[in-house]
Design a protein around this motif. Structure first.
Motif, PDB file in Angstrom:
ATOM      1  N   CYS A   1      14.778   9.340   1.267  1.00 22.35           N
ATOM      2  CA  CYS A   1      13.810   9.104   2.325  1.00 22.35           C
ATOM      3  C   CYS A   1      14.246   7.902   3.167  1.00 22.35           C
ATOM      4  O   CYS A   1      15.232   7.246   2.849  1.00 22.35           O
ATOM      5  CB  CYS A   1      12.413   8.900   1.758  1.00 22.35           C
ATOM      6  N   GLU A   2      13.533   7.671   4.248  1.00 22.10           N
ATOM      7  CA  GLU A   2      13.873   6.582   5.164  1.00 22.10           C
ATOM      8  C   GLU A   2      13.653   5.224   4.504  1.00 22.10           C
ATOM      9  O   GLU A   2      12.672   5.020   3.788  1.00 22.10           O
ATOM     10  CB  GLU A   2      13.002   6.665   6.421  1.00 22.10           C
ATOM     11  N   ARG A   3      14.561   4.311   4.790  1.00 21.12           N
ATOM     12  CA  ARG A   3      14.452   2.942   4.286  1.00 21.12           C
ATOM     13  C   ARG A   3      13.133   2.308   4.740  1.00 21.12           C
ATOM     14  O   ARG A   3      12.475   1.613   3.975  1.00 21.12           O
ATOM     15  CB  ARG A   3      15.631   2.115   4.771  1.00 21.12           C
ATOM     16  N   SER A   4      12.765   2.558   5.989  1.00 21.02           N
ATOM     17  CA  SER A   4      11.545   1.963   6.542  1.00 21.02           C
ATOM     18  C   SER A   4      10.298   2.435   5.790  1.00 21.02           C
ATOM     19  O   SER A   4       9.347   1.678   5.603  1.00 21.02           O
ATOM     20  CB  SER A   4      11.406   2.262   8.031  1.00 21.02           C
ATOM     21  N   ALA A   5      10.318   3.686   5.323  1.00 19.66           N
ATOM     22  CA  ALA A   5       9.185   4.216   4.563  1.00 19.66           C
ATOM     23  C   ALA A   5       9.080   3.509   3.207  1.00 19.66           C
ATOM     24  O   ALA A   5       7.982   3.155   2.768  1.00 19.66           O
ATOM     25  CB  ALA A   5       9.327   5.722   4.360  1.00 19.66           C
ATOM     26  N   VAL A   6      10.218   3.292   2.577  1.00 20.34           N
ATOM     27  CA  VAL A   6      10.225   2.590   1.289  1.00 20.34           C
ATOM     28  C   VAL A   6       9.790   1.139   1.490  1.00 20.34           C
ATOM     29  O   VAL A   6       8.985   0.608   0.716  1.00 20.34           O
ATOM     30  CB  VAL A   6      11.623   2.657   0.628  1.00 20.34           C
ATOM     31  N   GLU A   7      10.306   0.520   2.543  1.00 19.45           N
ATOM     32  CA  GLU A   7       9.936  -0.860   2.846  1.00 19.45           C
ATOM     33  C   GLU A   7       8.428  -1.005   3.056  1.00 19.45           C
ATOM     34  O   GLU A   7       7.798  -1.937   2.548  1.00 19.45           O
ATOM     35  CB  GLU A   7      10.670  -1.306   4.124  1.00 19.45           C
ATOM     36  N   ALA A   8       7.846  -0.056   3.772  1.00 21.97           N
ATOM     37  CA  ALA A   8       6.404  -0.072   4.015  1.00 21.97           C
ATOM     38  C   ALA A   8       5.628   0.087   2.704  1.00 21.97           C
ATOM     39  O   ALA A   8       4.618  -0.594   2.477  1.00 21.97           O
ATOM     40  CB  ALA A   8       6.020   1.027   4.999  1.00 21.97           C
ATOM     41  N   LYS A   9       6.094   0.982   1.833  1.00 18.71           N
ATOM     42  CA  LYS A   9       5.419   1.194   0.546  1.00 18.71           C
ATOM     43  C   LYS A   9       5.524  -0.048  -0.340  1.00 18.71           C
ATOM     44  O   LYS A   9       4.555  -0.438  -0.994  1.00 18.71           O
ATOM     45  CB  LYS A   9       6.002   2.395  -0.199  1.00 18.71           C
ATOM     46  N   VAL A  10       6.688  -0.681  -0.354  1.00 23.13           N
ATOM     47  CA  VAL A  10       6.872  -1.888  -1.162  1.00 23.13           C
ATOM     48  C   VAL A  10       5.937  -2.978  -0.653  1.00 23.13           C
ATOM     49  O   VAL A  10       5.294  -3.676  -1.442  1.00 23.13           O
ATOM     50  CB  VAL A  10       8.345  -2.352  -1.145  1.00 23.13           C
ATOM     51  N   SER A  11       5.824  -3.111   0.655  1.00 21.51           N
ATOM     52  CA  SER A  11       4.918  -4.103   1.237  1.00 21.51           C
ATOM     53  C   SER A  11       3.468  -3.806   0.848  1.00 21.51           C
ATOM     54  O   SER A  11       2.716  -4.711   0.455  1.00 21.51           O
ATOM     55  CB  SER A  11       5.077  -4.113   2.756  1.00 21.51           C
ATOM     56  N   CYS A  12       3.087  -2.556   0.932  1.00 17.37           N
ATOM     57  CA  CYS A  12       1.738  -2.136   0.551  1.00 17.37           C
ATOM     58  C   CYS A  12       1.490  -2.398  -0.935  1.00 17.37           C
ATOM     59  O   CYS A  12       0.431  -2.888  -1.321  1.00 17.37           O
ATOM     60  CB  CYS A  12       1.570  -0.648   0.870  1.00 17.37           C
ATOM     61  N   LEU A  13       2.479  -2.097  -1.764  1.00 18.51           N
ATOM     62  CA  LEU A  13       2.342  -2.319  -3.202  1.00 18.51           C
ATOM     63  C   LEU A  13       2.227  -3.809  -3.526  1.00 18.51           C
ATOM     64  O   LEU A  13       1.464  -4.194  -4.408  1.00 18.51           O
ATOM     65  CB  LEU A  13       3.523  -1.703  -3.953  1.00 18.51           C
ATOM     66  N   ARG A  14       2.972  -4.647  -2.808  1.00 17.37           N
ATOM     67  CA  ARG A  14       2.854  -6.096  -3.019  1.00 17.37           C
ATOM     68  C   ARG A  14       1.423  -6.562  -2.746  1.00 17.37           C
ATOM     69  O   ARG A  14       0.877  -7.366  -3.491  1.00 17.37           O
ATOM     70  CB  ARG A  14       3.816  -6.848  -2.108  1.00 17.37           C
ATOM     71  N   ALA A  15       0.846  -6.051  -1.666  1.00 17.66           N
ATOM     72  CA  ALA A  15      -0.533  -6.417  -1.330  1.00 17.66           C
ATOM     73  C   ALA A  15      -1.488  -5.936  -2.420  1.00 17.66           C
ATOM     74  O   ALA A  15      -2.397  -6.669  -2.832  1.00 17.66           O
ATOM     75  CB  ALA A  15      -0.917  -5.826   0.026  1.00 17.66           C
ATOM     76  N   LYS A  16      -1.292  -4.714  -2.913  1.00 17.07           N
ATOM     77  CA  LYS A  16      -2.136  -4.184  -3.995  1.00 17.07           C
ATOM     78  C   LYS A  16      -2.006  -5.049  -5.247  1.00 17.07           C
ATOM     79  O   LYS A  16      -2.992  -5.351  -5.911  1.00 17.07           O
ATOM     80  CB  LYS A  16      -1.733  -2.749  -4.350  1.00 17.07           C
ATOM     81  N   LEU A  17      -0.771  -5.422  -5.564  1.00 18.86           N
ATOM     82  CA  LEU A  17      -0.543  -6.229  -6.756  1.00 18.86           C
ATOM     83  C   LEU A  17      -1.169  -7.610  -6.627  1.00 18.86           C
ATOM     84  O   LEU A  17      -1.749  -8.127  -7.581  1.00 18.86           O
ATOM     85  CB  LEU A  17       0.958  -6.343  -7.037  1.00 18.86           C
ATOM     86  N   ARG A  18      -1.064  -8.216  -5.436  1.00 20.55           N
ATOM     87  CA  ARG A  18      -1.690  -9.517  -5.198  1.00 20.55           C
ATOM     88  C   ARG A  18      -3.198  -9.435  -5.426  1.00 20.55           C
ATOM     89  O   ARG A  18      -3.785 -10.278  -6.091  1.00 20.55           O
ATOM     90  CB  ARG A  18      -1.408 -10.003  -3.775  1.00 20.55           C
ATOM     91  N   THR A  19      -3.804  -8.406  -4.862  1.00 18.21           N
ATOM     92  CA  THR A  19      -5.249  -8.204  -5.014  1.00 18.21           C
ATOM     93  C   THR A  19      -5.604  -7.989  -6.481  1.00 18.21           C
ATOM     94  O   THR A  19      -6.551  -8.591  -6.997  1.00 18.21           O
ATOM     95  CB  THR A  19      -5.723  -7.009  -4.170  1.00 18.21           C
ATOM     96  N   LEU A  20      -4.851  -7.150  -7.151  1.00 19.87           N
ATOM     97  CA  LEU A  20      -5.098  -6.850  -8.553  1.00 19.87           C
ATOM     98  C   LEU A  20      -4.956  -8.100  -9.420  1.00 19.87           C
ATOM     99  O   LEU A  20      -5.809  -8.385 -10.265  1.00 19.87           O
ATOM    100  CB  LEU A  20      -4.146  -5.753  -9.032  1.00 19.87           C
ATOM    101  N   LEU A  21      -3.902  -8.870  -9.205  1.00 15.78           N
ATOM    102  CA  LEU A  21      -3.702 -10.098  -9.983  1.00 15.78           C
ATOM    103  C   LEU A  21      -4.800 -11.120  -9.697  1.00 15.78           C
ATOM    104  O   LEU A  21      -5.249 -11.829 -10.595  1.00 15.78           O
ATOM    105  CB  LEU A  21      -2.326 -10.683  -9.702  1.00 15.78           C
ATOM    106  N   SER A  22      -5.245 -11.164  -8.463  1.00 18.93           N
ATOM    107  CA  SER A  22      -6.343 -12.065  -8.106  1.00 18.93           C
ATOM    108  C   SER A  22      -7.612 -11.665  -8.842  1.00 18.93           C
ATOM    109  O   SER A  22      -8.336 -12.511  -9.371  1.00 18.93           O
ATOM    110  CB  SER A  22      -6.565 -12.039  -6.596  1.00 18.93           C
ATOM    111  N   GLN A  23      -7.887 -10.370  -8.894  1.00 21.89           N
ATOM    112  CA  GLN A  23      -9.076  -9.879  -9.603  1.00 21.89           C
ATOM    113  C   GLN A  23      -8.984 -10.158 -11.096  1.00 21.89           C
ATOM    114  O   GLN A  23      -9.977 -10.547 -11.724  1.00 21.89           O
ATOM    115  CB  GLN A  23      -9.256  -8.386  -9.351  1.00 21.89           C
ATOM    116  N   ILE A  24      -7.795  -9.986 -11.661  1.00 19.83           N
ATOM    117  CA  ILE A  24      -7.604 -10.262 -13.088  1.00 19.83           C
ATOM    118  C   ILE A  24      -7.846 -11.743 -13.364  1.00 19.83           C
ATOM    119  O   ILE A  24      -8.527 -12.101 -14.327  1.00 19.83           O
ATOM    120  CB  ILE A  24      -6.186  -9.833 -13.538  1.00 19.83           C
ATOM    121  N   THR A  25      -7.323 -12.603 -12.499  1.00 20.73           N
ATOM    122  CA  THR A  25      -7.514 -14.043 -12.660  1.00 20.73           C
ATOM    123  C   THR A  25      -8.991 -14.410 -12.567  1.00 20.73           C
ATOM    124  O   THR A  25      -9.494 -15.206 -13.374  1.00 20.73           O
ATOM    125  CB  THR A  25      -6.706 -14.816 -11.601  1.00 20.73           C
ATOM    126  N   GLU A  26      -9.695 -13.828 -11.609  1.00 18.85           N
ATOM    127  CA  GLU A  26     -11.132 -14.090 -11.474  1.00 18.85           C
ATOM    128  C   GLU A  26     -11.887 -13.657 -12.724  1.00 18.85           C
ATOM    129  O   GLU A  26     -12.768 -14.370 -13.201  1.00 18.85           O
ATOM    130  CB  GLU A  26     -11.694 -13.370 -10.249  1.00 18.85           C
TER     131      GLU A  26
END
Length: 92
Positions: A35-60
């Motif tokens: 698949c396109e590099r840009s599509a993977v890059e977008a997914k990785v960016s989205c996943l980073r945001a999801k992980l940040r949110t998830l880790l923040s919730q776990i910490t809370e």
């Protein structure tokens, strides 16, 4: 985190596994998934945001469940006082 990730769409799970668990680069993932590099890059960016949110919730949640050091000391003193009071119950 993996328990939550299992509920994500298949493409996100694959990219999460390949990038964050296996350590593959965006280019390697794009090549592997054909698949396109840009599509993977977008997914990785989205996943980073999801992980940040998830880790923040776990910490809370941990902060809600686990008392602060001061609260632990107060709790220990409270238990000690209850234990001391318990020794006198029924005496006298």
């Amino acid at each position: 985190i993996w328990g939550v990730a299992r509920r994500w769409p298949k493409a996100e799970r694959e990219i999460f596994h390949l990038h964050f668990l296996e350590g593959l680069s965006v280019d390697d993932i794009a090549h592997t998934l054909a698949c396109e590099r840009s599509a993977v890059e977008a997914k990785v960016s989205c996943l980073r945001a999801k992980l940040r949110t998830l880790l923040s919730q776990i910490t809370e949640l941990q902060n809600l469940v686990e008392p602060s050091p001061g609260e632990k000391e107060n709790y220990a003193r409270h238990l000690s006082s209850l234990a001391g009071a318990g020794n006198t119950v029924g005496k006298g």
